[in-house]
Design a protein around this motif. Structure first.
Motif, PDB file in Angstrom:
ATOM      1  N   MET A   1       9.805 -12.439 -12.204  1.00 61.09           N
ATOM      2  CA  MET A   1       8.786 -12.938 -11.314  1.00 61.09           C
ATOM      3  C   MET A   1       7.678 -13.567 -12.160  1.00 61.09           C
ATOM      4  O   MET A   1       7.334 -13.054 -13.205  1.00 61.09           O
ATOM      5  CB  MET A   1       8.210 -11.807 -10.470  1.00 61.09           C
ATOM      6  N   LYS A   2       7.153 -14.647 -11.644  1.00 55.57           N
ATOM      7  CA  LYS A   2       6.091 -15.350 -12.353  1.00 55.57           C
ATOM      8  C   LYS A   2       4.781 -15.180 -11.588  1.00 55.57           C
ATOM      9  O   LYS A   2       4.737 -15.330 -10.371  1.00 55.57           O
ATOM     10  CB  LYS A   2       6.433 -16.826 -12.477  1.00 55.57           C
ATOM     11  N   PHE A   3       3.733 -14.853 -12.324  1.00 53.54           N
ATOM     12  CA  PHE A   3       2.403 -14.675 -11.762  1.00 53.54           C
ATOM     13  C   PHE A   3       1.438 -15.550 -12.547  1.00 53.54           C
ATOM     14  O   PHE A   3       1.498 -15.597 -13.769  1.00 53.54           O
ATOM     15  CB  PHE A   3       1.961 -13.213 -11.872  1.00 53.54           C
ATOM     16  N   VAL A   4       0.543 -16.219 -11.835  1.00 53.01           N
ATOM     17  CA  VAL A   4      -0.454 -17.070 -12.492  1.00 53.01           C
ATOM     18  C   VAL A   4      -1.827 -16.702 -11.946  1.00 53.01           C
ATOM     19  O   VAL A   4      -2.080 -16.834 -10.746  1.00 53.01           O
ATOM     20  CB  VAL A   4      -0.172 -18.566 -12.250  1.00 53.01           C
ATOM     21  N   TYR A   5      -2.685 -16.213 -12.831  1.00 53.01           N
ATOM     22  CA  TYR A   5      -4.051 -15.842 -12.454  1.00 53.01           C
ATOM     23  C   TYR A   5      -5.038 -16.601 -13.340  1.00 53.01           C
ATOM     24  O   TYR A   5      -4.799 -16.777 -14.538  1.00 53.01           O
ATOM     25  CB  TYR A   5      -4.278 -14.344 -12.636  1.00 53.01           C
ATOM     26  N   PRO A   6      -6.170 -17.027 -12.773  1.00 52.46           N
ATOM     27  CA  PRO A   6      -7.180 -17.696 -13.586  1.00 52.46           C
ATOM     28  C   PRO A   6      -7.954 -16.692 -14.444  1.00 52.46           C
ATOM     29  O   PRO A   6      -8.236 -15.578 -14.009  1.00 52.46           O
ATOM     30  CB  PRO A   6      -8.098 -18.354 -12.551  1.00 52.46           C
TER      31      PRO A   6
ATOM     32  N   ASN B   1       0.254  -6.577 -18.877  1.00 50.20           N
ATOM     33  CA  ASN B   1       0.145  -5.121 -18.769  1.00 50.20           C
ATOM     34  C   ASN B   1      -0.489  -4.702 -17.444  1.00 50.20           C
ATOM     35  O   ASN B   1      -0.030  -3.759 -16.805  1.00 50.20           O
ATOM     36  CB  ASN B   1      -0.645  -4.545 -19.946  1.00 50.20           C
ATOM     37  N   TRP B   2      -1.536  -5.390 -17.038  1.00 53.74           N
ATOM     38  CA  TRP B   2      -2.230  -5.049 -15.791  1.00 53.74           C
ATOM     39  C   TRP B   2      -1.285  -5.197 -14.602  1.00 53.74           C
ATOM     40  O   TRP B   2      -1.165  -4.305 -13.763  1.00 53.74           O
ATOM     41  CB  TRP B   2      -3.452  -5.952 -15.622  1.00 53.74           C
ATOM     42  N   ILE B   3      -0.615  -6.341 -14.524  1.00 49.60           N
ATOM     43  CA  ILE B   3       0.293  -6.611 -13.401  1.00 49.60           C
ATOM     44  C   ILE B   3       1.478  -5.663 -13.423  1.00 49.60           C
ATOM     45  O   ILE B   3       1.876  -5.112 -12.393  1.00 49.60           O
ATOM     46  CB  ILE B   3       0.749  -8.085 -13.428  1.00 49.60           C
ATOM     47  N   TYR B   4       2.053  -5.432 -14.603  1.00 50.51           N
ATOM     48  CA  TYR B   4       3.207  -4.538 -14.715  1.00 50.51           C
ATOM     49  C   TYR B   4       2.873  -3.129 -14.224  1.00 50.51           C
ATOM     50  O   TYR B   4       3.607  -2.540 -13.443  1.00 50.51           O
ATOM     51  CB  TYR B   4       3.701  -4.495 -16.160  1.00 50.51           C
ATOM     52  N   VAL B   5       1.744  -2.601 -14.669  1.00 49.75           N
ATOM     53  CA  VAL B   5       1.330  -1.263 -14.238  1.00 49.75           C
ATOM     54  C   VAL B   5       1.092  -1.248 -12.730  1.00 49.75           C
ATOM     55  O   VAL B   5       1.520  -0.323 -12.032  1.00 49.75           O
ATOM     56  CB  VAL B   5       0.072  -0.794 -15.007  1.00 49.75           C
ATOM     57  N   GLU B   6       0.422  -2.260 -12.229  1.00 47.79           N
ATOM     58  CA  GLU B   6       0.133  -2.305 -10.790  1.00 47.79           C
ATOM     59  C   GLU B   6       1.430  -2.314  -9.971  1.00 47.79           C
ATOM     60  O   GLU B   6       1.539  -1.626  -8.962  1.00 47.79           O
ATOM     61  CB  GLU B   6      -0.707  -3.546 -10.467  1.00 47.79           C
ATOM     62  N   LEU B   7       2.404  -3.075 -10.420  1.00 50.80           N
ATOM     63  CA  LEU B   7       3.661  -3.184  -9.670  1.00 50.80           C
ATOM     64  C   LEU B   7       4.550  -1.946  -9.809  1.00 50.80           C
ATOM     65  O   LEU B   7       5.304  -1.628  -8.897  1.00 50.80           O
ATOM     66  CB  LEU B   7       4.437  -4.418 -10.114  1.00 50.80           C
ATOM     67  N   THR B   8       4.482  -1.274 -10.935  1.00 49.38           N
ATOM     68  CA  THR B   8       5.392  -0.150 -11.150  1.00 49.38           C
ATOM     69  C   THR B   8       4.793   1.213 -10.824  1.00 49.38           C
ATOM     70  O   THR B   8       5.538   2.138 -10.526  1.00 49.38           O
ATOM     71  CB  THR B   8       5.902  -0.125 -12.612  1.00 49.38           C
ATOM     72  N   GLU B   9       3.473   1.346 -10.877  1.00 46.35           N
ATOM     73  CA  GLU B   9       2.877   2.661 -10.689  1.00 46.35           C
ATOM     74  C   GLU B   9       2.069   2.810  -9.410  1.00 46.35           C
ATOM     75  O   GLU B   9       1.747   3.914  -9.017  1.00 46.35           O
ATOM     76  CB  GLU B   9       1.985   3.016 -11.880  1.00 46.35           C
TER      77      GLU B   9
ATOM     78  N   SER C   1      -0.285 -17.593 -17.222  1.00 49.98           N
ATOM     79  CA  SER C   1       1.010 -17.373 -16.586  1.00 49.98           C
ATOM     80  C   SER C   1       1.704 -16.182 -17.233  1.00 49.98           C
ATOM     81  O   SER C   1       1.785 -16.093 -18.460  1.00 49.98           O
ATOM     82  CB  SER C   1       1.867 -18.633 -16.747  1.00 49.98           C
ATOM     83  N   VAL C   2       2.204 -15.287 -16.380  1.00 44.91           N
ATOM     84  CA  VAL C   2       2.873 -14.074 -16.846  1.00 44.91           C
ATOM     85  C   VAL C   2       4.241 -13.995 -16.187  1.00 44.91           C
ATOM     86  O   VAL C   2       4.361 -14.131 -14.970  1.00 44.91           O
ATOM     87  CB  VAL C   2       2.046 -12.824 -16.477  1.00 44.91           C
ATOM     88  N   ASN C   3       5.278 -13.804 -16.996  1.00 46.12           N
ATOM     89  CA  ASN C   3       6.631 -13.607 -16.482  1.00 46.12           C
ATOM     90  C   ASN C   3       7.028 -12.156 -16.702  1.00 46.12           C
ATOM     91  O   ASN C   3       6.988 -11.670 -17.827  1.00 46.12           O
ATOM     92  CB  ASN C   3       7.625 -14.519 -17.194  1.00 46.12           C
ATOM     93  N   ILE C   4       7.413 -11.503 -15.610  1.00 48.57           N
ATOM     94  CA  ILE C   4       7.831 -10.104 -15.688  1.00 48.57           C
ATOM     95  C   ILE C   4       9.239  -9.993 -15.121  1.00 48.57           C
ATOM     96  O   ILE C   4       9.495 -10.429 -13.997  1.00 48.57           O
ATOM     97  CB  ILE C   4       6.860  -9.186 -14.918  1.00 48.57           C
TER      98      ILE C   4
ATOM     99  N   GLY D   1      16.122  -4.478  -9.637  1.00 52.93           N
ATOM    100  CA  GLY D   1      16.418  -5.341  -8.506  1.00 52.93           C
ATOM    101  C   GLY D   1      15.267  -6.186  -8.007  1.00 52.93           C
ATOM    102  O   GLY D   1      15.400  -6.868  -7.017  1.00 52.93           O
ATOM    103  N   TRP D   2      14.159  -6.208  -8.694  1.00 56.15           N
ATOM    104  CA  TRP D   2      12.995  -6.966  -8.214  1.00 56.15           C
ATOM    105  C   TRP D   2      13.255  -8.459  -8.167  1.00 56.15           C
ATOM    106  O   TRP D   2      12.849  -9.118  -7.249  1.00 56.15           O
ATOM    107  CB  TRP D   2      11.796  -6.688  -9.114  1.00 56.15           C
ATOM    108  N   ASP D   3      13.876  -8.986  -9.209  1.00 56.92           N
ATOM    109  CA  ASP D   3      14.021 -10.447  -9.224  1.00 56.92           C
ATOM    110  C   ASP D   3      15.480 -10.869  -9.230  1.00 56.92           C
ATOM    111  O   ASP D   3      15.865 -11.808  -9.877  1.00 56.92           O
ATOM    112  CB  ASP D   3      13.237 -11.083 -10.375  1.00 56.92           C
ATOM    113  N   GLU D   4      16.274 -10.169  -8.483  1.00 54.96           N
ATOM    114  CA  GLU D   4      17.676 -10.560  -8.357  1.00 54.96           C
ATOM    115  C   GLU D   4      17.863 -11.394  -7.120  1.00 54.96           C
ATOM    116  O   GLU D   4      17.175 -11.303  -6.181  1.00 54.96           O
ATOM    117  CB  GLU D   4      18.556  -9.306  -8.275  1.00 54.96           C
TER     118      GLU D   4
END
Length: 92
Positions: free
Chosen positions: A1-6, A47-55, A81-84, A89-92
């Motif tokens: 998944m791609k996330f883009v934050y300013p 790191n911020w997005i990953y933790v938010e999505l997983t925890e 831009s962040v690619n996680i 199964g999140w991005d399948e």
């Protein structure tokens, strides 16, 4: 998944750089050079997005439009831009 934050960047009086994400609570970085600060911003956002999505509840904050962000003198905005990739199964 791609996330883009300013991210908002500024140079300090000492010549180093600082950045923060208006949409990501307490997500702030610094670096000796602008390039180093951008790299640190990429890592911090990941790191911020990953933790938010997983925890937590998997709800990310809405993304601000750059025109809606009030800048102080000497500040500039760059989209980070962040690619996680998730293995559950999140991005399948």
């Amino acid at each position: 998944m791609k996330f883009v934050y300013p991210a908002v960047f500024r140079q300090t009086e000492e010549g180093t750089f600082q950045a923060y994400f208006p949409d990501l609570d307490h997500c702030e970085v610094q670096g000796e050079t602008l390039n180093e600060c951008i790299e640190q911003a990429n890592e911090a956002a990941y790191n911020w997005i990953y933790v938010e999505l997983t925890e937590f509840d998997s709800e990310l904050p809405p993304i601000s439009e750059p025109d809606d962000i009030e800048l102080k003198e000497g500040e500039s905005i760059r989209n980070i831009s962040v690619n996680i990739r998730f293995t559950d199964g999140w991005d399948e």
